[in-house]
Design an enzyme around this catalytic site. Structure first.
Site, PDB file in Angstrom:
ATOM      1  N   GLU A  56       0.823  -1.211   0.000  1.00  9.03           N
ATOM      2  CA  GLU A  56       0.000   0.000   0.000  1.00  9.03           C
ATOM      3  C   GLU A  56       0.857   1.261   0.000  1.00  9.03           C
ATOM      4  O   GLU A  56       0.530   2.245  -0.670  1.00  9.03           O
ATOM      5  CB  GLU A  56      -0.950  -0.011   1.200  1.00  9.03           C
ATOM      6  N   TYR A  83      -6.229   6.367   4.672  1.00 13.28           N
ATOM      7  CA  TYR A  83      -6.454   5.373   3.626  1.00 13.28           C
ATOM      8  C   TYR A  83      -5.680   4.090   3.924  1.00 13.28           C
ATOM      9  O   TYR A  83      -6.236   2.985   3.871  1.00 13.28           O
ATOM     10  CB  TYR A  83      -6.055   5.904   2.242  1.00 13.28           C
ATOM     11  N   ASP A 101      -9.976   5.400  -2.099  1.00 14.15           N
ATOM     12  CA  ASP A 101      -8.880   6.076  -2.783  1.00 14.15           C
ATOM     13  C   ASP A 101      -9.451   6.813  -3.986  1.00 14.15           C
ATOM     14  O   ASP A 101     -10.680   6.900  -4.161  1.00 14.15           O
ATOM     15  CB  ASP A 101      -7.779   5.091  -3.186  1.00 14.15           C
TER      16      ASP A 101
END
Length: 300
Positions: free
Chosen positions: A43, A126, A144
């Site tokens: 990520e 996020y 996102d």
């Protein structure tokens, strides 16, 4: 003013989930054996970086540092060197700091709770939710840019999302999630995948979209965006390019480098070069030695 029920559509989430099961890209961090640490690293690497560039570096990192403590024992300069040319190298330092905390305070285990994840270095809203959902299988909305675009089109009938609003964006996305936890996790992955490969910003492939028949934007005739698109940020000639060139010298060199080795990479604008070097020092990516040479963080 809040949008009325007439102004929104609920897309066919069942069709979207089925599409993901059969059409999802084969990405290494989606494999069942991938740990939460592997998901966390992916990520962070994927922020502002295309998937194709991330895959080989991610594989190398997982082989080299399969657990946080393995990375924590490495120096920050070693981590920066392994980061290579992924761009935005401060992410590498944040991952190193995160690994250090996970090793020292969490016994190498990536936490499950969003609030605890948010306390880790470099983990924002996020990323915390992505880890909780994709690594730990929790029913939490993950938003996102891709998800915001899918929701804007399929639910609200807009070509592009409105200005970001964490509260509204999370609520919009959570409203789509099934009550079943497993199905909710699947849908979160599907929403992101749809925005990445089908419902793209500039050339959406509506004919191949699993929610074509329930998309409000399509039903309205695909109206154009009412606001101009943001300008694409150029790279050539920017401080970011110069920073990358300077880091490249230090990453590829053996040990600290003299100032002359840095000067040659951007001779056309010494003022800009000095500004870029100063920002690297300020960000902690580069150190200056007692002899006046320059080295990657931790290697001076």
């Amino acid at each position: 003013m809040a949008e009325s029920a007439r102004e929104v559509t609920t897309p066919d989430t069942g069709a979207l989930g089925a599409w993901f099961r059969s059409r999802a890209r084969d990405l290494p961090w989606r494999e069942p054996t991938t740990t939460a640490w592997g998901v966390l690293v992916s990520e962070v690497m994927l922020q502002q970086t295309p998937v194709a560039r991330v895959v080989p570096i991610w594989r190398e990192w997982m082989a080299r540092w399969p657990v946080p403590s393995a990375m924590a024992t490495a120096g920050p300069g070693e981590v920066l060197r392994a980061w290579g040319r992924l761009g935005y190298p401060r992410r590498a330092l944040r991952l190193h700091a995160c690994a250090t905390v996970l090793a020292a305070e969490h016994d190498d285990v990536v936490p499950e709770e969003v609030d605890v994840l948010l306390g880790l270095p470099g983990v924002g809203s996020y990323t915390a939710r992505a880890i909780a959902c994709f690594a730990h299988g929790q029913r939490v909305p993950v938003v996102d840019t891709n998800v915001r675009r899918v929701v804007a089109r399929a639910v609200h009938g807009r070509a592009e999302p409105a200005a970001p609003s964490t509260t509204r964006d999370l609520a919009d996305t959570e409203a789509l999630l099934p009550s079943d936890v497993g199905e909710a996790v699947l849908l979160s992955k599907a929403l992101m995948e749809l925005g990445a490969v089908v419902c793209t910003a500039r050339a959406p492939q509506c004919e191949g979209c699993p929610v074509l028949g329930s998309c409000r934007w399509v039903a309205l005739g695909r109206p154009a965006a009412t606001e101009p698109r943001p300008r694409v940020q150029r790279f050539a000639g920017t401080d970011r390019q110069v920073r990358g060139l300077l880091l490249g010298v230090l990453r590829d060199g053996a040990g600290p480098q003299p100032r002359a080795s840095l000067d040659v990479v951007w001779p056309q604008d010494p003022v800009q070069r000095d500004r870029a070097l100063g920002s690297l020092l300020l960000d902690g990516l580069v150190e200056q030695t007692a002899r006046g040479e320059f080295a990657l963080a931790g290697e001076g």
